[in-house]
Design a protein around this motif. Structure first.
Motif, PDB file in Angstrom:
ATOM      1  N   ASN A 224      -3.078  15.982   8.758  1.00 11.81           N
ATOM      2  CA  ASN A 224      -2.584  15.686   7.418  1.00 11.81           C
ATOM      3  C   ASN A 224      -2.040  14.264   7.374  1.00 11.81           C
ATOM      4  O   ASN A 224      -1.385  13.812   8.320  1.00 11.81           O
ATOM      5  N   TYR A 225      -2.291  13.618   6.254  1.00  6.65           N
ATOM      6  CA  TYR A 225      -1.746  12.278   6.022  1.00  6.65           C
ATOM      7  C   TYR A 225      -0.234  12.391   5.821  1.00  6.65           C
ATOM      8  O   TYR A 225       0.250  13.267   5.110  1.00  6.65           O
ATOM      9  N   ILE A 226       0.503  11.494   6.439  1.00  7.46           N
ATOM     10  CA  ILE A 226       1.957  11.426   6.237  1.00  7.46           C
ATOM     11  C   ILE A 226       2.187  10.446   5.089  1.00  7.46           C
ATOM     12  O   ILE A 226       1.896   9.248   5.228  1.00  7.46           O
ATOM     13  N   PRO A 227       2.675  10.951   3.952  1.00 11.70           N
ATOM     14  CA  PRO A 227       2.820  10.098   2.762  1.00 11.70           C
ATOM     15  C   PRO A 227       3.631   8.827   3.033  1.00 11.70           C
ATOM     16  O   PRO A 227       4.573   8.822   3.820  1.00 11.70           O
ATOM     17  N   ASN A 228       3.224   7.776   2.363  1.00 10.80           N
ATOM     18  CA  ASN A 228       3.901   6.468   2.379  1.00 10.80           C
ATOM     19  C   ASN A 228       3.893   5.777   3.739  1.00 10.80           C
ATOM     20  O   ASN A 228       4.727   4.908   3.994  1.00 10.80           O
ATOM     21  N   THR A 229       2.937   6.119   4.600  1.00  9.30           N
ATOM     22  CA  THR A 229       2.867   5.440   5.902  1.00  9.30           C
ATOM     23  C   THR A 229       1.827   4.332   5.931  1.00  9.30           C
ATOM     24  O   THR A 229       1.779   3.571   6.894  1.00  9.30           O
ATOM     25  N   ALA A 230       0.997   4.223   4.914  1.00 11.15           N
ATOM     26  CA  ALA A 230      -0.007   3.154   4.888  1.00 11.15           C
ATOM     27  C   ALA A 230       0.681   1.826   4.604  1.00 11.15           C
ATOM     28  O   ALA A 230       1.412   1.686   3.617  1.00 11.15           O
ATOM     29  N   VAL A 231       0.477   0.880   5.501  1.00 18.16           N
ATOM     30  CA  VAL A 231       1.045  -0.462   5.342  1.00 18.16           C
ATOM     31  C   VAL A 231      -0.027  -1.494   5.652  1.00 18.16           C
ATOM     32  O   VAL A 231      -0.939  -1.243   6.425  1.00 18.16           O
ATOM     33  N   LEU A 232       0.128  -2.649   5.040  1.00 20.96           N
ATOM     34  CA  LEU A 232      -0.763  -3.770   5.324  1.00 20.96           C
ATOM     35  C   LEU A 232      -0.174  -4.593   6.453  1.00 20.96           C
ATOM     36  O   LEU A 232       1.029  -4.576   6.695  1.00 20.96           O
ATOM     37  N   THR A 233      -1.027  -5.324   7.121  1.00 20.34           N
ATOM     38  CA  THR A 233      -0.586  -6.168   8.231  1.00 20.34           C
ATOM     39  C   THR A 233      -0.295  -7.575   7.729  1.00 20.34           C
ATOM     40  O   THR A 233      -0.410  -7.863   6.534  1.00 20.34           O
ATOM     41  N   ASN A 234       0.021  -8.467   8.663  1.00 21.92           N
ATOM     42  CA  ASN A 234       0.330  -9.851   8.299  1.00 21.92           C
ATOM     43  C   ASN A 234      -0.896 -10.647   7.858  1.00 21.92           C
ATOM     44  O   ASN A 234      -0.775 -11.832   7.557  1.00 21.92           O
ATOM     45  N   ARG A 235      -2.058 -10.019   7.789  1.00 23.81           N
ATOM     46  CA  ARG A 235      -3.233 -10.699   7.223  1.00 23.81           C
ATOM     47  C   ARG A 235      -3.182 -10.704   5.700  1.00 23.81           C
ATOM     48  O   ARG A 235      -3.943 -11.408   5.051  1.00 23.81           O
ATOM     49  N   SER A 236      -2.316  -9.893   5.113  1.00 21.05           N
ATOM     50  CA  SER A 236      -2.236  -9.812   3.656  1.00 21.05           C
ATOM     51  C   SER A 236      -1.242 -10.832   3.115  1.00 21.05           C
ATOM     52  O   SER A 236      -0.342 -11.274   3.817  1.00 21.05           O
ATOM     53  N   LEU A 237      -1.423 -11.189   1.860  1.00 14.13           N
ATOM     54  CA  LEU A 237      -0.497 -12.108   1.184  1.00 14.13           C
ATOM     55  C   LEU A 237       0.282 -11.325   0.131  1.00 14.13           C
ATOM     56  O   LEU A 237       1.378 -10.863   0.392  1.00 14.13           O
ATOM     57  N   ASP A 238      -0.315 -11.179  -1.036  1.00  9.99           N
ATOM     58  CA  ASP A 238       0.316 -10.439  -2.129  1.00  9.99           C
ATOM     59  C   ASP A 238      -0.469  -9.159  -2.434  1.00  9.99           C
ATOM     60  O   ASP A 238      -0.453  -8.671  -3.551  1.00  9.99           O
ATOM     61  N   HIS A 239      -1.127  -8.625  -1.431  1.00  9.09           N
ATOM     62  CA  HIS A 239      -1.990  -7.469  -1.608  1.00  9.09           C
ATOM     63  C   HIS A 239      -1.189  -6.171  -1.732  1.00  9.09           C
ATOM     64  O   HIS A 239      -0.072  -6.071  -1.232  1.00  9.09           O
ATOM     65  N   ILE A 240      -1.795  -5.218  -2.390  1.00  4.33           N
ATOM     66  CA  ILE A 240      -1.224  -3.891  -2.609  1.00  4.33           C
ATOM     67  C   ILE A 240      -2.113  -2.894  -1.874  1.00  4.33           C
ATOM     68  O   ILE A 240      -3.337  -3.052  -1.844  1.00  4.33           O
ATOM     69  N   VAL A 241      -1.523  -1.860  -1.286  1.00  7.00           N
ATOM     70  CA  VAL A 241      -2.308  -0.795  -0.669  1.00  7.00           C
ATOM     71  C   VAL A 241      -2.000   0.504  -1.407  1.00  7.00           C
ATOM     72  O   VAL A 241      -0.854   0.761  -1.796  1.00  7.00           O
ATOM     73  N   ASN A 242      -3.047   1.290  -1.627  1.00  3.60           N
ATOM     74  CA  ASN A 242      -2.924   2.558  -2.338  1.00  3.60           C
ATOM     75  C   ASN A 242      -3.701   3.622  -1.577  1.00  3.60           C
ATOM     76  O   ASN A 242      -4.840   3.384  -1.170  1.00  3.60           O
ATOM     77  N   VAL A 243      -3.091   4.777  -1.390  1.00  4.50           N
ATOM     78  CA  VAL A 243      -3.739   5.899  -0.712  1.00  4.50           C
ATOM     79  C   VAL A 243      -3.858   7.052  -1.693  1.00  4.50           C
ATOM     80  O   VAL A 243      -2.873   7.437  -2.332  1.00  4.50           O
ATOM     81  N   THR A 244      -5.059   7.610  -1.789  1.00  4.10           N
ATOM     82  CA  THR A 244      -5.305   8.768  -2.636  1.00  4.10           C
ATOM     83  C   THR A 244      -5.881   9.874  -1.768  1.00  4.10           C
ATOM     84  O   THR A 244      -6.823   9.640  -1.009  1.00  4.10           O
ATOM     85  N   GLU A 245      -5.309  11.066  -1.886  1.00 11.51           N
ATOM     86  CA  GLU A 245      -5.864  12.218  -1.191  1.00 11.51           C
ATOM     87  C   GLU A 245      -6.899  12.842  -2.120  1.00 11.51           C
ATOM     88  O   GLU A 245      -6.555  13.508  -3.089  1.00 11.51           O
ATOM     89  N   ILE A 246      -8.173  12.603  -1.811  1.00 15.75           N
ATOM     90  CA  ILE A 246      -9.278  13.079  -2.646  1.00 15.75           C
ATOM     91  C   ILE A 246      -9.334  14.604  -2.606  1.00 15.75           C
ATOM     92  O   ILE A 246      -9.528  15.259  -3.620  1.00 15.75           O
TER      93      ILE A 246
END
Length: 144
Positions: A64-86
């Protein structure tokens, strides 16, 4: 005739960088114990700058996915990450920039997320599906 062959060879060898440019997304396989937490890392190796990515992950049974654990690395600038459980065991992860900023660098992790394991122990082959790496023109530049 020799001049034509030389021209063809020059054209062929100057275009090999285009033919062999790679824009690749990959995820690490993981080993897990019963009721363990595993962190999965997704990497992108790119020759062409990109502003967004999207992929689906089908998780093994009892993961199971643990909610709110998706993070971007230092390669991102002003990017947003979104996870959807299909659906059960099916995630879609999407990242983009509202300002059309490109991700930094040409190689390395772009995001990480955590899963909680269930009963099975072992080594699990994680695979990405529906992979998109988007350039500034909203074109999918993924090669593999």
């Amino acid at each position: 005739m020799k001049r034509i062959i030389k021209i063809l060879l020059v054209v062929l060898f100057t275009n090999t960088s285009v033919l062999y440019s790679q824009n690749i997304m990959q995820i690490n396989d993981t080993s897990a114990y019963t009721n363990d937490t595993v962190v999965l890392t997704v990497e992108i190796m790119n020759e062409v700058p990109f502003i967004s990515f999207q992929f689906d992950v089908i998780m093994p049974e009892n993961f199971n996915y643990i909610p709110n654990t998706a993070v971007l690395t230092n390669r991102s600038l002003d990017h947003i990450v979104n996870v959807t459980e299909i659906s059960d065991h099916h995630l879609r992860i999407l990242s983009y920039s509202l300002n059309n900023s490109t991700f930094l660098g040409n190689s390395g992790p772009v995001t990480k997320f955590s899963l909680k394991t269930g009963n099975p122990e072992g080594i699990f082959d994680m695979q990405l599906q529906q992979v998109i790496i988007g350039d500034s023109l909203s074109q999918n530049i993924v090669d593999s």
